[in-house]
Design a protein around this motif. Structure first.
Motif, PDB file in Angstrom:
ATOM      1  N   GLU A 297       0.824  -1.208   0.000  1.00 44.48           N
ATOM      2  CA  GLU A 297       0.000   0.000   0.000  1.00 44.48           C
ATOM      3  C   GLU A 297       0.859   1.260   0.000  1.00 44.48           C
ATOM      4  O   GLU A 297       2.008   1.253   0.444  1.00 44.48           O
TER       5      GLU A 297
ATOM      6  N   GLU B  14     -12.106   8.104  -6.471  1.00 43.34           N
ATOM      7  CA  GLU B  14     -10.917   8.343  -7.291  1.00 43.34           C
ATOM      8  C   GLU B  14     -10.301   9.665  -6.862  1.00 43.34           C
ATOM      9  O   GLU B  14     -10.989  10.569  -6.387  1.00 43.34           O
TER      10      GLU B  14
ATOM     11  N   ALA C 199      -5.531   7.621  -8.698  1.00 39.89           N
ATOM     12  CA  ALA C 199      -5.798   6.323  -8.083  1.00 39.89           C
ATOM     13  C   ALA C 199      -7.283   5.998  -8.078  1.00 39.89           C
ATOM     14  O   ALA C 199      -8.132   6.876  -7.910  1.00 39.89           O
ATOM     15  N   LEU C 200      -7.562   4.716  -8.246  1.00 34.75           N
ATOM     16  CA  LEU C 200      -8.909   4.169  -8.095  1.00 34.75           C
ATOM     17  C   LEU C 200      -9.051   3.716  -6.645  1.00 34.75           C
ATOM     18  O   LEU C 200      -8.196   2.994  -6.131  1.00 34.75           O
TER      19      LEU C 200
ATOM     20  N   SER D  11     -11.566   2.536  -3.054  1.00 35.72           N
ATOM     21  CA  SER D  11     -12.810   1.984  -2.520  1.00 35.72           C
ATOM     22  C   SER D  11     -13.533   3.012  -1.665  1.00 35.72           C
ATOM     23  O   SER D  11     -14.640   2.778  -1.188  1.00 35.72           O
TER      24      SER D  11
ATOM     25  N   VAL E 239      -3.983   3.542  -0.440  1.00 34.68           N
ATOM     26  CA  VAL E 239      -4.461   2.823  -1.625  1.00 34.68           C
ATOM     27  C   VAL E 239      -3.462   1.729  -2.002  1.00 34.68           C
ATOM     28  O   VAL E 239      -2.248   1.939  -1.890  1.00 34.68           O
TER      29      VAL E 239
ATOM     30  N   GLN F  95      -3.567  -0.039  -7.739  1.00 25.79           N
ATOM     31  CA  GLN F  95      -4.667   0.818  -8.171  1.00 25.79           C
ATOM     32  C   GLN F  95      -4.200   2.230  -8.529  1.00 25.79           C
ATOM     33  O   GLN F  95      -5.010   3.132  -8.718  1.00 25.79           O
TER      34      GLN F  95
ATOM     35  N   PRO G 285      -9.502   7.792 -13.310  1.00 22.22           N
ATOM     36  CA  PRO G 285      -9.454   6.353 -12.999  1.00 22.22           C
ATOM     37  C   PRO G 285     -10.763   5.599 -13.188  1.00 22.22           C
ATOM     38  O   PRO G 285     -10.767   4.501 -13.756  1.00 22.22           O
ATOM     39  N   GLU G 286     -11.881   6.133 -12.722  1.00 20.03           N
ATOM     40  CA  GLU G 286     -13.145   5.403 -12.819  1.00 20.03           C
ATOM     41  C   GLU G 286     -13.525   5.144 -14.273  1.00 20.03           C
ATOM     42  O   GLU G 286     -13.860   4.018 -14.651  1.00 20.03           O
TER      43      GLU G 286
ATOM     44  N   CYS H 204     -10.662   2.907 -16.183  1.00 24.49           N
ATOM     45  CA  CYS H 204     -10.657   1.489 -15.806  1.00 24.49           C
ATOM     46  C   CYS H 204     -11.925   0.788 -16.285  1.00 24.49           C
ATOM     47  O   CYS H 204     -11.878  -0.364 -16.730  1.00 24.49           O
TER      48      CYS H 204
ATOM     49  N   SER I  53     -11.369  -2.012 -19.209  1.00 25.42           N
ATOM     50  CA  SER I  53     -11.580  -3.395 -18.774  1.00 25.42           C
ATOM     51  C   SER I  53     -12.756  -4.047 -19.496  1.00 25.42           C
ATOM     52  O   SER I  53     -12.686  -5.226 -19.864  1.00 25.42           O
TER      53      SER I  53
END
Length: 215
Positions: A30, A65, A89-90, A92, A102, A106, A123-124, A127, A131
């Motif tokens: 992390e 994010e 960064a993505l 949670s 993070v 990510q 990021p949101e 990704c 994906s």
């Protein structure tokens, strides 16, 4: 540190900046990010209304994010990351805070020429589109691509990356203003689904073949 706290379910007025505990000690793999900017997503709004609780092990603060500078590294973080690196960064959760922990996996290095503020919203959408459209559906340059909601955050990113790769792009949207925004991003076929049936238009444009991938 300071963070934006959801004091109770409701509108934007329930968000308040509070002094809160510092982030937890860094675990395996992390990093600690000093946050410069955070992206805003529909899930943040739903969380604020009490309809999208964060995962049990996630930060209680909103923000999925962010962008910022690596302040510290936990054990066994890959050598490609260093203190002082500018990243997005993505998450949670926890992007609406001065600092956030993070997993290094990510992190995304800022593209050249992109500011920290602009990168916080990458990021949101990046990704999600990469994906689903490319890693899962394997969209290629000789295929066509239909994007529903072309003027949305996901849609506008998908248009741009698909056109960069030379893909023919169809979009739907519910107003001429939204379609104009898609055209500005070089979408090839723009369909107002309130004025015409998108499937018939797609078949017409593809000579009955239809699109290869739909988002």
């Amino acid at each position: 540190m300071r963070a934006v706290v959801i004091t109770h379910a409701g509108g934007p007025e329930v968000l308040e900046a509070h002094e809160v505990e510092d982030p937890p000690q860094l675990g395996e793999g992390e990093v600690l990010i000093e946050v410069a900017a955070a992206g805003f997503n529909r899930a943040d709004t739903l969380q604020r209304h009490g309809r999208h609780p964060p995962p049990a092990d996630a930060s209680p603060y909103p923000g999925l994010e962010c962008s910022g500078t690596i302040e510290a590294l936990g054990p066994n973080v890959p050598s490609r990351w260093s203190v002082g690196d500018k990243e997005c960064a993505l998450l949670s959760g926890g992007g609406y805070a001065e600092k956030v922990v993070v997993p290094a996996g990510q992190l995304l290095t800022l593209p050249e020429g992109i500011s920290l503020t602009d990168a916080s919203g990458l990021p949101e959408v990046a990704c999600t589109v990469w994906s689903t459209v490319f890693m899962t559906s394997h969209l290629s340059s000789d295929e066509s691509f239909l994007i529903h909601g072309g003027s949305s955050g996901i849609g506008t990113f998908a248009i741009q990356i698909a056109k960069h790769l030379g893909i023919k792009v169809f979009v739907t949207a519910g107003s001429e203003e939204k379609l104009a925004a898609c055209k500005d991003l070089r979408a090839d076929v723009c369909i107002n689904y309130k004025a015409e049936h998108f499937l018939e238009r797609v078949k017409q444009e593809t000579h009955g073949k239809a699109d290869d991938v739909i988002l």
